[in-house]
Motif scaffolding. Structure first.
Motif, mmCIF file in Angstrom:
data_model
loop_
_atom_site.group_PDB
_atom_site.id
_atom_site.type_symbol
_atom_site.label_atom_id
_atom_site.label_comp_id
_atom_site.label_asym_id
_atom_site.label_seq_id
_atom_site.Cartn_x
_atom_site.Cartn_y
_atom_site.Cartn_z
ATOM 1 N N THR A 140 44.376 34.105 -8.152
ATOM 2 C CA THR A 140 45.204 32.912 -7.658
ATOM 3 C C THR A 140 46.257 33.416 -6.685
ATOM 4 O O THR A 140 46.702 32.601 -5.637
ATOM 5 N N CYS A 144 46.444 31.968 -2.942
ATOM 6 C CA CYS A 144 47.430 31.577 -2.377
ATOM 7 C C CYS A 144 47.783 32.198 -0.920
ATOM 8 O O CYS A 144 48.251 31.294 0.051
ATOM 9 N N LYS A 158 49.563 22.577 0.834
ATOM 10 C CA LYS A 158 49.180 21.682 -0.485
ATOM 11 C C LYS A 158 48.300 22.680 -1.130
ATOM 12 O O LYS A 158 47.228 23.242 -0.774
ATOM 13 N N LEU A 159 48.892 23.150 -2.257
ATOM 14 C CA LEU A 159 48.356 24.355 -3.454
ATOM 15 C C LEU A 159 47.904 23.507 -4.671
ATOM 16 O O LEU A 159 47.880 24.228 -5.787
ATOM 17 N N SER A 160 47.542 22.320 -4.538
ATOM 18 C CA SER A 160 47.202 21.639 -5.697
ATOM 19 C C SER A 160 45.959 22.008 -6.329
ATOM 20 O O SER A 160 45.706 22.028 -7.322
ATOM 21 N N GLU A 161 45.049 22.686 -5.165
ATOM 22 C CA GLU A 161 43.763 23.165 -5.853
ATOM 23 C C GLU A 161 43.574 24.359 -6.455
ATOM 24 O O GLU A 161 42.935 24.837 -7.632
ATOM 25 N N PRO A 164 48.884 24.369 -10.768
ATOM 26 C CA PRO A 164 49.463 23.070 -11.255
ATOM 27 C C PRO A 164 50.735 22.591 -10.534
ATOM 28 O O PRO A 164 51.506 23.425 -9.869
ATOM 29 N N GLU A 165 51.244 21.325 -10.802
ATOM 30 C CA GLU A 165 52.104 20.544 -9.910
ATOM 31 C C GLU A 165 53.327 21.338 -10.332
ATOM 32 O O GLU A 165 54.298 21.559 -9.401
ATOM 33 N N GLU A 166 53.761 21.600 -11.358
ATOM 34 C CA GLU A 166 55.159 22.647 -11.830
ATOM 35 C C GLU A 166 55.180 23.624 -11.022
ATOM 36 O O GLU A 166 56.279 23.889 -10.633
ATOM 37 N N GLU A 168 53.663 24.872 -8.297
ATOM 38 C CA GLU A 168 53.595 24.628 -7.133
ATOM 39 C C GLU A 168 55.057 24.112 -6.352
ATOM 40 O O GLU A 168 55.451 24.769 -5.730
ATOM 41 N N ALA A 169 55.747 23.284 -7.238
ATOM 42 C CA ALA A 169 57.204 22.842 -6.917
ATOM 43 C C ALA A 169 58.034 24.028 -7.064
ATOM 44 O O ALA A 169 58.817 24.036 -6.233
ATOM 45 N N LYS A 172 57.513 26.360 -3.978
ATOM 46 C CA LYS A 172 58.184 25.783 -2.760
ATOM 47 C C LYS A 172 59.461 25.954 -2.580
ATOM 48 O O LYS A 172 60.169 26.138 -1.796
#
Length: 477
Positions: A140, A144, A158-161, A164-166, A168-169, A172
């Motif tokens: 992964t 990325c 956009k790295l949602s694929e 996970p959201e946490e 990814e945030a 960033k």
């Protein structure tokens, strides 16, 4: 080779059946059984028949007229080549060289992947060091990198694929306040090229692993059930082939792969190793350290049976491997669940243990144990304080009185001892004076003394008295 009757052989045998009155000598027992079933012709297969066949082969030139030795040699060579080709074509699945090459390539790919990923993390870590701590998975991480590239692009990417959201945030947020250095586009292109290499190699590795699984299930299904695909393939690669592995004893298979440790132990006269490559099998891995040696020995014995069945048996099912694995698992459970034996006459009775029942209790955190200071200050009344002061004063007075009494007693004892010593001295002095008076009276009666003599006697008597007093004091002391 297959134990089947050819058309030409069938024609010849039909002619013989009509005329033959004795049993037919056959070199292959399977072929003899087929002939007996189909043509009702009795067949013999014994060591005597094998010797007879060997004699016919050696005297083939003399028995068949009109054949030159050169042609016979060429025919034998051609027959050997065609037989070997037929065997290879017939059992393409049984070729274990593919397994040896596949497992060695798999090990090489793992080493190369580790080197490439380590280099990629270290290289990109100069630009964005926080990413390596956030994303722990290597694949992964490379994906990325390949998708985003420069650290500045993470805000809009956009790295949602992939994540996970946490996570990814978090990535960033870390990209905005990163401590990494600035990198040129050429450097990032090279890093991305390395990432694509890592992704391609990892995909090929998964494909190769699937191929190895299928090949192992085709060639050695019982071994794969007993030990697993990777351990079974490594055992075959270490021995050279499945047939070579089948020739090994169970004790050899158990320590296969630990030859250095074995010879070192033999040289230094220490304990020999209990397991080699077989240590990585799932059955050995799930046992406790105390029982690993026993399980590895039993697993090696059953694995050798499975290897020989796969190498020499015609049946390609894995029923025997499944059955033996079930036996080993049952044996493992008995070893793990065995209780402490009672010290009894026989020593075979197991200790009776109560059945374990898990009771889940929800415990709350008690903050009172954090500090040693009391949580609430206790206020005492004035009366209680006064009473406590009085009690302490009384105790102090009693202690002082005791000390005074003890001192007085000691002084009295010392005075009594001094008085006794004085009394003894006075008695001794009085007794001495009485003796002197008696001596003087006797002396006066015998000879009247002149005026000078009493002076000398007194002068002589005074030092004697002093000496006697000193002796008495010394004896008393």
């Amino acid at each position: 080779m297959e134990g089947k009757i050819n058309k030409q052989l069938k024609k010849v045998l039909k002619k013989i059946v009509k005329e033959a009155h004795e049993p037919l000598a056959v070199a292959d027992a399977k072929l003899g059984g087929v002939i007996k079933e189909k043509l009702n012709l009795s067949c013999i297969h014994s060591p005597v028949v094998n010797e007879l066949m060997r004699g016919i082969r050696s005297q083939m030139d003399g028995l068949i007229p009109g054949v030159e030795p050169r042609e016979m040699a060429a025919m034998c060579l051609g027959l050997a080549h065609s037989l070997s080709r037929y065997r290879l074509k017939f059992s393409a699945d049984k070729v274990d060289t593919m397994i040896v090459q596949a497992i060695s390539l798999l090990d090489d790919l793992d080493k190369e992947l580790n080197n490439y990923i380590m280099r990629c993390r270290e290289w990109y870590g100069w630009h964005f060091p926080e990413l390596g701590k956030i994303i722990s998975d290597n694949l992964t991480y490379c994906k990325c990198l390949q998708k985003v590239g420069d650290r500045k692009n993470y805000a809009s990417a956009k790295l949602s694929e992939l994540l996970p959201e946490e996570v990814e945030a978090e990535v960033k947020a870390a990209a905005e306040i990163s401590m990494g250095t600035e990198v040129s586009e050429e450097d990032i292109c090279n890093i991305l090229h390395l990432c694509t290499q890592v992704i391609e190699i990892s995909e090929y590795r998964t494909q190769l692993y699937e191929y190895l699984q299928n090949r192992m299930m085709a060639i050695a299904p019982n071994v794969t059930v007993m030990v697993g695909e990777l351990v079974g393939a490594r055992l075959i690669a270490h021995a050279g082939s499945l047939l070579n592995l089948a020739k090994h004893a169970a004790s050899t298979v158990q320590i296969l792969g630990a030859e250095k440790a074995l010879f070192r132990a033999l040289k230094s006269r220490r304990d020999t190793p209990k397991y080699g490559l077989i240590y990585h099998a799932s059955l050995v891995g799930q046992t406790s350290p105390k029982h690993k040696g026993k399980i590895s020995r039993m697993l090696a014995a059953k694995t050798v049976l499975a290897i020989r069945y796969d190498a020499f048996g015609e049946d390609s099912s894995s029923a025997m491997g499944v059955e033996n694995r079930a036996k080993l698992e049952a044996r493992l459970r008995t070893l793990e669940d065995r209780g402490i034996r009672k010290i009894s006459g026989t020593g075979k009775a197991l200790a009776k243990t109560e059945k374990y029942e898990h009771k889940s209790e929800v415990k709350t955190y008690d903050p009172s144990g954090d500090s040693t200071l009391p949580t609430c200050s206790k206020k005492r009344k004035i009366e209680q304080v006064d009473k406590e002061d009085e009690i302490t004063e009384k105790k102090a007075k009693k202690a002082k009185i005791k000390i005074k009494v003890e001192e007085e007693e000691e002084e009295e004892e010392e005075e009594e001892e001094e008085d006794k010593v004085l009394v003894v001295e006075e008695e001794e002095t009085t007794s001495v004076k009485k003796k002197k008076k008696k001596d003087k009276k006797k002396h006066i009666k015998e000879e009247p003394l002149s005026e000078e003599e009493p002076c000398t006697s007194t002068a002589i008597s005074s030092p004697e008295k002093k000496k006697k007093k000193k002796k008495k004091r010394d004896s008393e002391d």
